[in-house]
Scaffold this active site. Structure first.
Site, PDB file in Angstrom:
ATOM      1  N   CYS A 225      87.772  83.415  89.909  1.00 52.02           N
ATOM      2  CA  CYS A 225      87.452  84.521  90.796  1.00 52.02           C
ATOM      3  C   CYS A 225      87.311  83.982  92.215  1.00 52.02           C
ATOM      4  O   CYS A 225      86.888  82.865  92.432  1.00 52.02           O
ATOM      5  CB  CYS A 225      86.158  85.269  90.437  1.00 52.02           C
ATOM      6  SG  CYS A 225      86.169  85.935  88.784  1.00 52.02           S
TER       7      CYS A 225
ATOM      8  N   ARG B  20      92.848  82.114  92.513  1.00 52.00           N
ATOM      9  CA  ARG B  20      91.647  81.975  91.689  1.00 52.00           C
ATOM     10  C   ARG B  20      91.544  83.084  90.640  1.00 52.00           C
ATOM     11  O   ARG B  20      90.623  83.094  89.835  1.00 52.00           O
ATOM     12  CB  ARG B  20      90.399  82.013  92.573  1.00 52.00           C
ATOM     13  CG  ARG B  20      90.374  80.905  93.601  1.00 52.00           C
ATOM     14  CD  ARG B  20      89.125  80.984  94.445  1.00 52.00           C
ATOM     15  NE  ARG B  20      87.960  80.674  93.656  1.00 52.00           N
ATOM     16  CZ  ARG B  20      87.498  79.459  93.422  1.00 52.00           C
ATOM     17  NH1 ARG B  20      88.114  78.439  93.950  1.00 52.00           N
ATOM     18  NH2 ARG B  20      86.444  79.258  92.678  1.00 52.00           N
TER      19      ARG B  20
ATOM     20  N   TRP C  75      89.276  86.967  87.907  1.00 50.88           N
ATOM     21  CA  TRP C  75      89.869  86.394  86.699  1.00 50.88           C
ATOM     22  C   TRP C  75      88.868  86.716  85.595  1.00 50.88           C
ATOM     23  O   TRP C  75      87.762  86.193  85.570  1.00 50.88           O
ATOM     24  CB  TRP C  75      90.051  84.885  86.856  1.00 50.88           C
ATOM     25  CG  TRP C  75      90.794  84.260  85.726  1.00 50.88           C
ATOM     26  CD1 TRP C  75      92.141  84.205  85.556  1.00 50.88           C
ATOM     27  CD2 TRP C  75      90.221  83.572  84.595  1.00 50.88           C
ATOM     28  NE1 TRP C  75      92.449  83.539  84.403  1.00 50.88           N
ATOM     29  CE2 TRP C  75      91.304  83.142  83.793  1.00 50.88           C
ATOM     30  CE3 TRP C  75      88.921  83.284  84.191  1.00 50.88           C
ATOM     31  CZ2 TRP C  75      91.114  82.433  82.607  1.00 50.88           C
ATOM     32  CZ3 TRP C  75      88.731  82.575  83.009  1.00 50.88           C
ATOM     33  CH2 TRP C  75      89.821  82.170  82.239  1.00 50.88           C
TER      34      TRP C  75
ATOM     35  N   ASN D  32      81.292  84.959  91.339  1.00 50.93           N
ATOM     36  CA  ASN D  32      82.257  84.053  90.719  1.00 50.93           C
ATOM     37  C   ASN D  32      81.466  83.159  89.777  1.00 50.93           C
ATOM     38  O   ASN D  32      80.440  82.602  90.181  1.00 50.93           O
ATOM     39  CB  ASN D  32      82.928  83.232  91.839  1.00 50.93           C
ATOM     40  CG  ASN D  32      83.596  81.985  91.318  1.00 50.93           C
ATOM     41  OD1 ASN D  32      84.117  81.972  90.211  1.00 50.93           O
ATOM     42  ND2 ASN D  32      83.569  80.936  92.109  1.00 50.93           N
ATOM     43  N   GLY D  33      81.899  83.036  88.520  1.00 53.86           N
ATOM     44  CA  GLY D  33      81.175  82.179  87.577  1.00 53.86           C
ATOM     45  C   GLY D  33      80.811  82.937  86.319  1.00 53.86           C
ATOM     46  O   GLY D  33      81.361  84.010  86.048  1.00 53.86           O
TER      47      GLY D  33
ATOM     48  N   GLU E  17     102.955  66.182  80.681  1.00 55.77           N
ATOM     49  CA  GLU E  17     102.968  66.959  81.923  1.00 55.77           C
ATOM     50  C   GLU E  17     104.203  67.869  81.985  1.00 55.77           C
ATOM     51  O   GLU E  17     104.115  69.035  82.389  1.00 55.77           O
ATOM     52  CB  GLU E  17     102.914  66.005  83.125  1.00 55.77           C
ATOM     53  CG  GLU E  17     102.952  66.666  84.484  1.00 55.77           C
ATOM     54  CD  GLU E  17     101.806  67.652  84.760  1.00 55.77           C
ATOM     55  OE1 GLU E  17     100.883  67.753  83.947  1.00 55.77           O
ATOM     56  OE2 GLU E  17     101.886  68.342  85.794  1.00 55.77           O
TER      57      GLU E  17
ATOM     58  N   LYS F 176     103.950  71.924  82.379  1.00 51.35           N
ATOM     59  CA  LYS F 176     104.607  72.633  83.496  1.00 51.35           C
ATOM     60  C   LYS F 176     105.493  73.739  82.940  1.00 51.35           C
ATOM     61  O   LYS F 176     105.474  74.865  83.418  1.00 51.35           O
ATOM     62  CB  LYS F 176     105.494  71.686  84.320  1.00 51.35           C
ATOM     63  CG  LYS F 176     104.837  70.752  85.273  1.00 51.35           C
ATOM     64  CD  LYS F 176     104.245  71.377  86.504  1.00 51.35           C
ATOM     65  CE  LYS F 176     102.846  71.849  86.295  1.00 51.35           C
ATOM     66  NZ  LYS F 176     101.770  70.951  86.283  1.00 51.35           N
TER      67      LYS F 176
ATOM     68  N   GLU G 159     103.403  76.711  81.180  1.00 55.97           N
ATOM     69  CA  GLU G 159     102.501  77.551  81.980  1.00 55.97           C
ATOM     70  C   GLU G 159     103.243  78.499  82.910  1.00 55.97           C
ATOM     71  O   GLU G 159     102.746  79.579  83.214  1.00 55.97           O
ATOM     72  CB  GLU G 159     101.447  76.732  82.736  1.00 55.97           C
ATOM     73  CG  GLU G 159     101.933  75.902  83.888  1.00 55.97           C
ATOM     74  CD  GLU G 159     100.805  75.133  84.586  1.00 55.97           C
ATOM     75  OE1 GLU G 159      99.694  75.645  84.686  1.00 55.97           O
ATOM     76  OE2 GLU G 159     101.071  73.998  85.034  1.00 55.97           O
TER      77      GLU G 159
ATOM     78  N   HIS H 299     106.131  63.034  61.428  1.00 57.66           N
ATOM     79  CA  HIS H 299     104.961  63.234  60.571  1.00 57.66           C
ATOM     80  C   HIS H 299     104.601  64.711  60.447  1.00 57.66           C
ATOM     81  O   HIS H 299     103.461  65.040  60.113  1.00 57.66           O
ATOM     82  CB  HIS H 299     103.782  62.415  61.109  1.00 57.66           C
ATOM     83  CG  HIS H 299     104.030  60.941  61.020  1.00 57.66           C
ATOM     84  ND1 HIS H 299     103.979  60.243  59.837  1.00 57.66           N
ATOM     85  CD2 HIS H 299     104.407  60.053  61.967  1.00 57.66           C
ATOM     86  CE1 HIS H 299     104.277  58.974  60.068  1.00 57.66           C
ATOM     87  NE2 HIS H 299     104.553  58.835  61.356  1.00 57.66           N
TER      88      HIS H 299
ATOM     89  N   LYS I 191      94.059  79.052  89.469  1.00 58.93           N
ATOM     90  CA  LYS I 191      94.249  77.699  90.006  1.00 58.93           C
ATOM     91  C   LYS I 191      93.064  76.803  89.712  1.00 58.93           C
ATOM     92  O   LYS I 191      93.198  75.649  89.366  1.00 58.93           O
ATOM     93  CB  LYS I 191      94.469  77.802  91.512  1.00 58.93           C
ATOM     94  CG  LYS I 191      94.612  76.467  92.236  1.00 58.93           C
ATOM     95  CD  LYS I 191      95.950  75.858  91.931  1.00 58.93           C
ATOM     96  CE  LYS I 191      96.148  74.527  92.644  1.00 58.93           C
ATOM     97  NZ  LYS I 191      97.219  73.762  91.963  1.00 58.93           N
TER      98      LYS I 191
HETATM   99  O1  M6R Z   1      91.485  71.254  89.891  1.00 58.79           O
HETATM  100  P1  M6R Z   1      91.684  70.393  88.679  1.00 58.79           P
HETATM  101  O2  M6R Z   1      92.636  69.253  88.942  1.00 58.79           O
HETATM  102  O3  M6R Z   1      90.386  69.894  88.104  1.00 58.79           O
HETATM  103  O4  M6R Z   1      92.354  71.331  87.613  1.00 58.79           O
HETATM  104  C1  M6R Z   1      92.607  70.876  86.323  1.00 58.79           C
HETATM  105  C2  M6R Z   1      93.533  71.801  85.584  1.00 58.79           C
HETATM  106  O5  M6R Z   1      93.004  73.095  85.519  1.00 58.79           O
HETATM  107  C3  M6R Z   1      94.910  71.880  86.242  1.00 58.79           C
HETATM  108  O6  M6R Z   1      95.499  70.617  86.334  1.00 58.79           O
HETATM  109  C4  M6R Z   1      95.840  72.813  85.425  1.00 58.79           C
HETATM  110  O7  M6R Z   1      96.117  72.252  84.193  1.00 58.79           O
HETATM  111  C5  M6R Z   1      97.107  73.107  86.205  1.00 58.79           C
HETATM  112  N1  M6R Z   1      97.361  74.507  86.183  1.00 58.79           N
HETATM  113  C6  M6R Z   1      98.326  72.473  85.655  1.00 58.79           C
HETATM  114  O8  M6R Z   1      99.447  72.776  86.408  1.00 58.79           O
END
Ligand code: M6R
Length: 622
Positions: free
Chosen positions: A2, A27, A76, A112-113, A495, A499, A502, A518, A617
């Site tokens: 948020c 956010r 969010w 927020n929270g 990674e 990517k 998501e 396995h 984010k």
């Molecule tokens: O702000 P942070 O690096 O702590 O965030 C960690 C993850 O939420 C962040 O890397 C998330 O996995 C990304 N959306 C990946 O692209």
């Protein structure tokens, strides 16, 4: 999660609030809302579901709301579905409907929270005659403030501090009181919030880019503090109601760095900013060919005596930890354990003496990473944060901070911050190795020279992006993708897979190549895409064999490997060659084609690249 904003001054608040919210949409973007005060008139509340432009349309870009003091929110969803009723702002009045319109209410707030004990607090308020229109914890918080405000006939600051003592969880709250027409009251615990000031006006936001256009003078409100924000003036208070002083910080980075700069999406822009992010980060910690971590405050003594390293992070930052594990163990010979922060915080891991806990985070606000940092400190570990956002909570609370210089990252899918984190951990690995004598000076100098070439090599990979764009159009309708590799290549696969899933919403998994047989290999059928990462000489043939096992079962293969070192063209359907580097640093190069592939696949599928569904984010809730 948020985003919250606030404005009080001489200008009309709503257009400023909408503009600031547009920079916080990363956010959360399930719904958005505004509450604006026009002098002593009632607060006008407007809310809309979906992305911010719905709220902008509903309020004629803010022009339909008159008033110079207001708060805003982009949501969010945590408690309650993404509906108008649950959208913020929330009001203290026992109104019917969704708490919108010109509401007769003493307190209006955004949050927020998460308020963990909100059901218990709600019961208490129900017993005192309050009624609730939403499913949110925020409405409970706003009504609890109202309850104390009226019960003890105390001012807003005291009503808020009493509320803070009763609330469990994390929050950043911005509240307006009917009796204080041009003031906003704010409080925070474990959720980010900054307050900016200008000429007879003040701003409030979850993050700096939201208000950078208006001011560069900001206060980082402390944990468990309350702020009283009036035009051009802010006062801070602790839980006892005593006034505190907070230094004013000048933000020096460029607002243009947070704009799209001609690219179609932030993600593509940020992918192209990787050479600069890596170069800047490198130059800040390697000077005249020598590593200089003096800015972190890490002493030679600490570095030499470390017996174990725990790396703790979430998502892509955790993948950086996975890669760093291989590099640090190989170069410096220190055992490294990599843990997901959400697990680490609740585990009772015996803390070996001289453990260095490294928390990696772009935002520096990720709730689980922050909690893990606190757990590590409680258990007596020395802590180092590798963080991108200056002044963020993790940066402030860790014993030592190594800042990555990736600049503001807006796309939800991280790219340049990931690359900057990788380079930071690579330099750290060389530093640890040098300090412990596991690599000699000349070897270290050669490794640093290799690192210095990474930015130019990334640029070369970016020049080849058209091939990946073409390949992504072929795979855009695929249902499953498997990313496989061994050792460091496995970390890169993790990674690449994240990517892809998501932002393209294609199911994908990363597997240590040898583990496939396995169980998971049963999922390989005709045309299942298998992407093999092949940058490690010793493991190359082994992974190729695993790819062949997939091909025999119908798999469609793509390989990423180094120019001139290996050739996989005869064995796979599509090959991407990347420049060679020292094998320890190949993650920095191999990840780039995987980012591009995910990006173009998302574009080909017509999706919202920068704001993928269900994501935010910065994950500031548990
Ligand atoms: O702000 P942070 O690096 O702590 O965030 C960690 C993850 O939420 C962040 O890397 C998330 O996995 C990304 N959306 C990946 O692209």
């Amino acid at each position: 999660m948020c985003g919250i904003v606030g404005y009080t001054g001489r200008r009309q608040a709503a257009p400023i609030l909408l503009d600031s919210l547009s920079r916080l949409e990363y956010r959360g973007y399930d719904s958005a809302g505004l509450a604006v005060r026009n002098g002593t008139a009632l607060a006008e509340v407007v809310k809309a579901t979906g992305k911010l432009y719905h709220l902008a349309d509903k309020t004629d870009q803010g022009r339909a709301l008159a008033g110079c003091c207001g708060i805003g929110h982009t949501r969010w969803a945590t408690h309650g579905d993404p509906s108008v009723v649950n959208a913020h702002p929330h009001v203290s009045g026992n109104c019917s409907g969704s708490g919108s319109g010109a509401v007769e209410s003493d307190v209006v707030g955004v949050h927020n929270g998460i308020i963990e004990n909100y059901t218990e607090l709600k019961d208490k308020l129900l017993r005192h005659g309050y009624a609730f229109y939403s499913d949110t914890d925020t409405e409970v918080a706003v009504k609890l403030v109202d309850y104390y405000y009226k019960k003890y006939k105390i001012g807003p600051v005291d009503a808020i501090t009493r509320t803070m003592v009763r609330i469990r969880g994390s929050y950043a709250l911005a509240l307006m009181f009917k009796d204080y027409p041009d003031e906003i009251f704010a409080a925070r615990k474990d959720s980010p919030m900054i307050i900016g000031t200008g000429e007879e006006e003040s701003f409030l936001a979850s993050d700096v880019p939201a208000i950078l256009k208006y001011t560069r003078q900001v206060y980082y409100i402390g944990n468990l503090q309350v702020a009283r924000v009036s035009p051009g003036k802010v006062a801070f208070f602790d839980l006892n109601g005593d006034e505190n002083t907070i230094p004013l910080t000048e933000i020096t980075w460029d607002a243009a760095a947070a704009e799209k700069g001609g690219y179609e999406h932030f993600m593509l822009k940020e992918i192209h900013e990787q050479p600069a992010a890596v170069r800047d980060t490198l130059n800040s910690i390697v000077k005249d060919g020598k590593i200089d971590l003096s800015g972190t405050g890490l002493t030679e003594e600490t570095v030499r005596s470390v017996s174990k390293i725990d790396i703790v992070a979430c998502g892509s930052a955790w993948h950086v930890g996975m890669a760093a594990q291989y590099v640090i163990e190989d170069l410096a010979g220190i055992p490294v354990r990599v843990e997901l922060a959400s697990e680490y915080r609740y585990r009772k891991i015996p803390m070996a003496e001289k453990t260095l806990v490294i928390v990696i985070s772009q935002s520096g606000e990720t709730a689980d990473s922050l909690a893990a940092l606190r757990v590590a400190k409680e258990r007596g570990a020395e802590t180092l944060a590798i963080v991108n956002v200056i002044g963020s909570t993790i940066a402030r609370e860790a014993d030592h901070v190594l800042y990555t210089l990736a600049g503001p990252e807006i796309a939800v899918a991280t790219t340049k911050a990931y690359s900057a984190q990788l380079i930071a951990t690579d330099v750290l690995a060389v530093y640890l190795a040098l300090a412990r004598g596991t690599v000699a000076e000349e070897e270290a100098a050669a490794l640093l020279a290799e690192l210095a070439e990474i930015p130019a090599k990334i640029e070369r990979i970016l020049e080849e992006k058209a091939r990946l764009q073409w390949f992504s159009s072929k795979i855009a309708n695929t249902h499953d993708i498997f990313f496989i590799g061994r050792g460091l290549d496995y970390a890169i696969s993790l990674e690449g897979s994240l990517k892809m899933k998501e932002i393209s919403y294609i199911h994908s998994e990363a597997y240590a190549a040898g583990e496939l047989k396995h169980g998971t290999i049963s999922l390989i059928e005709n045309n299942t895409l298998v992407i093999g990462v092949l940058t490690q000489k010793e493991l190359y043939e082994k992974t190729v064999s695993n790819m062949m096992e997939c091909r025999s079962r119908g798999g469609y293969l793509m390989g990423i490997t180094t120019n001139g070192n290996f050739s996989v063209e005869d064995s796979v359907n599509f090959t991407v060659y990347i420049p060679k580097s020292d094998e320890h640093f190949m993650a920095s190069l191999a990840v780039v084609p995987l980012q591009l592939l995910a990006y173009y696949t998302s574009v080909n599928r017509g999706l919202d690249v920068d704001k993928p569904r269900n994501l935010a984010k910065s994950v500031t809730v548990e």
